[in-house]
Design a protein around this motif. Structure first.
Motif, PDB file in Angstrom:
ATOM      1  N   GLN A   1       0.363  -6.936   6.409  1.00 57.60           N
ATOM      2  CA  GLN A   1       0.908  -7.109   5.002  1.00 57.60           C
ATOM      3  C   GLN A   1       1.628  -8.211   5.038  1.00 57.60           C
ATOM      4  O   GLN A   1       2.353  -8.794   5.658  1.00 57.60           O
TER       5      GLN A   1
ATOM      6  N   GLN B   1      -2.256   3.950  -2.278  1.00 56.91           N
ATOM      7  CA  GLN B   1      -3.523   3.908  -3.197  1.00 56.91           C
ATOM      8  C   GLN B   1      -4.801   3.122  -2.338  1.00 56.91           C
ATOM      9  O   GLN B   1      -5.693   3.146  -3.029  1.00 56.91           O
ATOM     10  N   GLY B   2      -4.449   2.602  -1.073  1.00 62.65           N
ATOM     11  CA  GLY B   2      -5.441   2.357  -0.533  1.00 62.65           C
ATOM     12  C   GLY B   2      -5.879   0.914  -0.583  1.00 62.65           C
ATOM     13  O   GLY B   2      -6.848   0.602  -0.088  1.00 62.65           O
ATOM     14  N   VAL B   3      -5.136   0.042  -1.134  1.00 55.93           N
ATOM     15  CA  VAL B   3      -5.096  -1.298  -1.434  1.00 55.93           C
ATOM     16  C   VAL B   3      -5.780  -2.101  -0.201  1.00 55.93           C
ATOM     17  O   VAL B   3      -6.509  -3.140  -0.161  1.00 55.93           O
ATOM     18  N   ARG B   4      -5.023  -1.761   1.069  1.00 57.30           N
ATOM     19  CA  ARG B   4      -5.354  -2.419   2.148  1.00 57.30           C
ATOM     20  C   ARG B   4      -6.656  -2.337   2.574  1.00 57.30           C
ATOM     21  O   ARG B   4      -7.477  -3.067   3.169  1.00 57.30           O
TER      22      ARG B   4
ATOM     23  N   ASP C   1       0.814  -0.941   0.158  1.00 57.74           N
ATOM     24  CA  ASP C   1       0.129   0.030   0.098  1.00 57.74           C
ATOM     25  C   ASP C   1       0.794   1.239  -0.083  1.00 57.74           C
ATOM     26  O   ASP C   1       1.547   1.663   0.974  1.00 57.74           O
TER      27      ASP C   1
ATOM     28  N   ARG D   1     -10.063   5.083   5.081  1.00 60.32           N
ATOM     29  CA  ARG D   1      -8.986   4.053   5.167  1.00 60.32           C
ATOM     30  C   ARG D   1      -8.948   3.232   6.467  1.00 60.32           C
ATOM     31  O   ARG D   1      -9.244   3.797   7.388  1.00 60.32           O
TER      32      ARG D   1
ATOM     33  N   SER E   1      -3.683  -3.581  -8.703  1.00 59.08           N
ATOM     34  CA  SER E   1      -3.743  -4.302  -7.461  1.00 59.08           C
ATOM     35  C   SER E   1      -5.285  -4.507  -7.327  1.00 59.08           C
ATOM     36  O   SER E   1      -5.859  -5.522  -7.033  1.00 59.08           O
TER      37      SER E   1
END
Length: 671
Positions: free
Chosen positions: A82, A57-60, A54, A185, A100
């Motif tokens: 992670q 981009q906020g993938v988590r 991450d 987030r 992603s």
């Protein structure tokens, strides 16, 4: 109100039993882990493992939403962790190319849905009732007036064969969270309170700190090194020459017990430098690119208009400067760093050190910005070399000056466009000649891929795109939107100039050139509708872009010397995280304002001139425009987003700037 009754019955789309190939994980005695992406423990705690970094981009958050949706729990009930670098276990782990969310959506949904279906099957078996009469919701499995929490079912569910249980995904019409919640987030509180640990915060017990005296001009190498004064600085433990390529970009590292001591030691070094290109000048580089443009293409009629645009070097300038920590021993290597491809890095480090890949551990830290820069491995190689020399864990820290003057920059490029037009001034043919450099950190990318990734022209105007690629005289790498940011910017500037010459409104021009009913045409209409009439005295620019399975149209208004408002309409297919979409588009717009109206990297006498945000003119918050993001409804698959907004936002700002359009940035000498 959405009912979740019958999730495992006819209300769901039921697929064949599905476990991600090669990713089955052995569960502990009180743990359910049908794949490596999701696990539940005996207390019902849910953990989602995020395989991609991450980098802002906020993938988590997207992963947590996907898992919460399929397990029918609240977002707060999902903990994310992670993954370390391990492509054999997690598959590709590279965060680039706006991939992603696109590539993780189905594996994450399937992993969580598999866990849910196993839990429901376990409950049904314990109660002796049909599976179809049970439903999962709120962290429990329910049957009429009784329920069992997930934790109580974990052991039974883990004993089931996942291949024996049909997996049912929650259909989009029953989503509770995905595409509907304005959730922030998942790590926002930690970030704003300082609890989040970034790479720059990572310091294993006993770690030393290193800073590097870097070449004063491009390509220079260290000759003689007088390190007596540096070694005399209290706290300095070693001075280590670093060879280019084998240990990053080269230089002389000072290793000390703290960052201030390392910096004082660096100041005391006396080094002679040789080689390189001490007379390099970025203006001359642009001239060489322009001279190398491919010959004009044969036009089917008289060429009515021709224009040339020059684009400069750009730095990534992440808020967190480059850093990495490494501990190399005779039996293994551990690395802690904010990187964009931990799995690929692990493989590279094993090859470079001669260690087995199993003996290399890469832990991915949170990244304070990346934009492509952290695909480069130079800082990690420096950390490994310093650890080898010191016999201890070493954290290499770059200063802002290091970061700005020794980046892997976005390449320069020059574009010549020409057009044949009809009686109304609309183009009926256009040619685009491009001269640019390759990405030195990815030399395996051939010119045809540069052209393929850059040329995203979607208007119904035929014509050739010809490319010349010259050797890069400076280190270059991936930069947000890569070559599409070059090609599309020039194409839209040229369309804007054609519209101005023919007196055709910028919006009408694009509407007439886009296929009717296309996603891009719908996005343009949505942006124009939201923007409304042009404010009195304002200059308006328009631009469109399609890439990564998504589309974006931008309308930008400028008045009083400032960009006042930017409307961006985006169709990203299925929207997973609306707040995340808006944040990504806003970031692309801010990058666009910065680069169109001032930011560039220049080289004089072999040296990069800019050294910080003082002279690399990035947008300040008090000058930021209002950004209005329109989410265009779509039934397309999940599309990419991180790099989507920059090309059309930059072009719209330039088209409506009122400046003579010669490239980027506007109103100043380029290069």
């Amino acid at each position: 109100m959405i009912t979740r009754r019958g999730f495992l019955g006819g209300a769901l789309v039921v697929s064949a039993p599905l476990v991600v190939p090669g990713l089955a994980a052995a569960a502990g005695p009180a743990e359910l882990a049908p794949t490596v992406f999701v696990r539940l423990d005996g207390r019902g705690r849910i953990t989602a493992t995020v395989p991609r970094p991450d980098a802002g981009q906020g993938v988590r958050t997207v992963v947590a939403l996907l898992v919460a949706e399929e397990l029918v729990v609240d977002l707060a009930d999902v903990r994310v962790e992670q993954a370390p670098g391990d492509t054999a276990r997690y598959g590709s782990q590279v965060a680039s190319g706006s991939r992603s969310a696109r590539q993780l959506t189905e594996p994450m949904r399937t992993a969580a849905a598999t866990a849910r279906c196993l839990l429901v099957a376990a409950a049904a078996a314990r109660w002796g009732v049909p599976v179809e009469e049970c439903e999962a919701r709120g962290g429990s499995v329910h049957h009429r007036d009784r329920r069992l929490p997930y934790g109580a079912l974990v052991r039974d569910a883990a004993a089931l064969d996942p291949a024996s249980v049909p997996v049912a995904l929650v259909p989009p019409q029953r989503w509770r969270l995905l595409g509907k919640t304005r959730a922030g987030r998942v790590d926002a509180r930690d970030v704003v309170t300082g609890r989040a640990r970034y790479g720059i915060d990572t310091r294993p017990r006993g770690a030393l700190v290193a800073v590097v005296l870097r070449p004063p001009w491009i390509g220079a190498r260290a000759g003689s090194v007088d390190d007596a004064a540096a070694r005399a600085v209290p706290g300095v433990v070693a001075v280590v020459p670093l060879e280019p390529d084998a240990a990053g970009q080269g230089g002389v590292a000072v290793i000390a017990r703290s960052t201030p001591e390392a910096l004082r030691g660096r100041e005391a070094l006396r080094v002679t430098w040789h080689g390189g290109t001490p007379a390099a000048d970025s203006r001359r580089w642009l001239d060489e690119l322009e001279a190398a443009l491919p010959a004009p293409a044969a036009a089917p009629g008289p060429v009515a208009f021709e224009a040339t645009y020059r684009l400069p070097l750009l730095a990534h300038a992440p808020m967190e400067p480059m850093n990495a920590t490494a501990h190399l021993t005779a039996t293994g290597l551990a690395v802690w760093a904010p990187v964009q491809d931990p799995g690929g890095l692990r493989t590279e480090l094993a090859r470079r050190t001669g260690l087995a890949e199993a003996d290399v551990r890469v832990e991915t830290a949170l990244s304070g910005g990346a934009f492509g820069r952290r695909l480069d491995t130079d800082v990690v190689l420096e950390a490994v070399a310093c650890s080898r020399a010191a016999g201890a864990p070493v954290s290499v820290q770059w200063t802002r000056d290091d970061d700005m003057r020794h980046d892997s920059y976005r390449p320069m490029s020059v574009h010549r466009l020409s057009a044949v037009v009809d009686g109304s001034g609309l183009p009926t043919w256009r040619a685009h000649a491009v001269a640019t450099w390759p990405l030195t950190i990815a030399p395996q990318i051939p010119p045809e891929i540069i052209k393929l990734s850059g040329d995203q022209f979607r208007y119904t105007v035929p014509g050739p795109v010809d490319l010349a690629v010259l050797p890069a005289p400076i280190r270059t790498g991936f930069w947000r939107s890569v070559y599409a940011g070059h090609f599309q910017y020039a194409e839209e500037l040229f369309l804007g100039a054609l519209g101005q010459r023919s007196g055709v409104d910028q919006v009408d021009l694009r509407r007439r050139l886009l296929p009717p009913g296309s996603r891009l045409r719908r996005a343009l209409d949505a942006a124009v509708e939201r923007a409304g009439a042009t404010p009195p005295g304002a200059l308006r620019g328009v631009a469109c872009h399609e890439d990564f399975g998504s589309v974006c149209a931008v309308v930008a208004d400028r008045a009083g010397g400032r960009v006042r408002r930017v409307v961006a309409a985006v169709d990203v297919g299925q929207v997973l995280h609306p707040s995340g979409v808006r944040a990504q588009v806003e970031g692309g717009v801010m990058d666009a304002v910065s680069t169109v109206f001032g930011a560039q990297i220049t080289v004089r006498d072999g040296r990069v001139v800019q050294s910080s945000f003082r002279d690399y003119a990035w947008l300040r918050i008090d000058r930021a425009p209002e950004v209005d993001v329109v989410l265009v409804p779509s039934d397309a698959p999940v599309g990419g987003l991180g790099e989507l907004a920059f090309p059309p936002a930059a072009a719209a700002l330039a088209v409506g700037s009122g400046h003579e359009l010669t490239g980027m940035p506007l109103g100043v000498e380029i290069g």
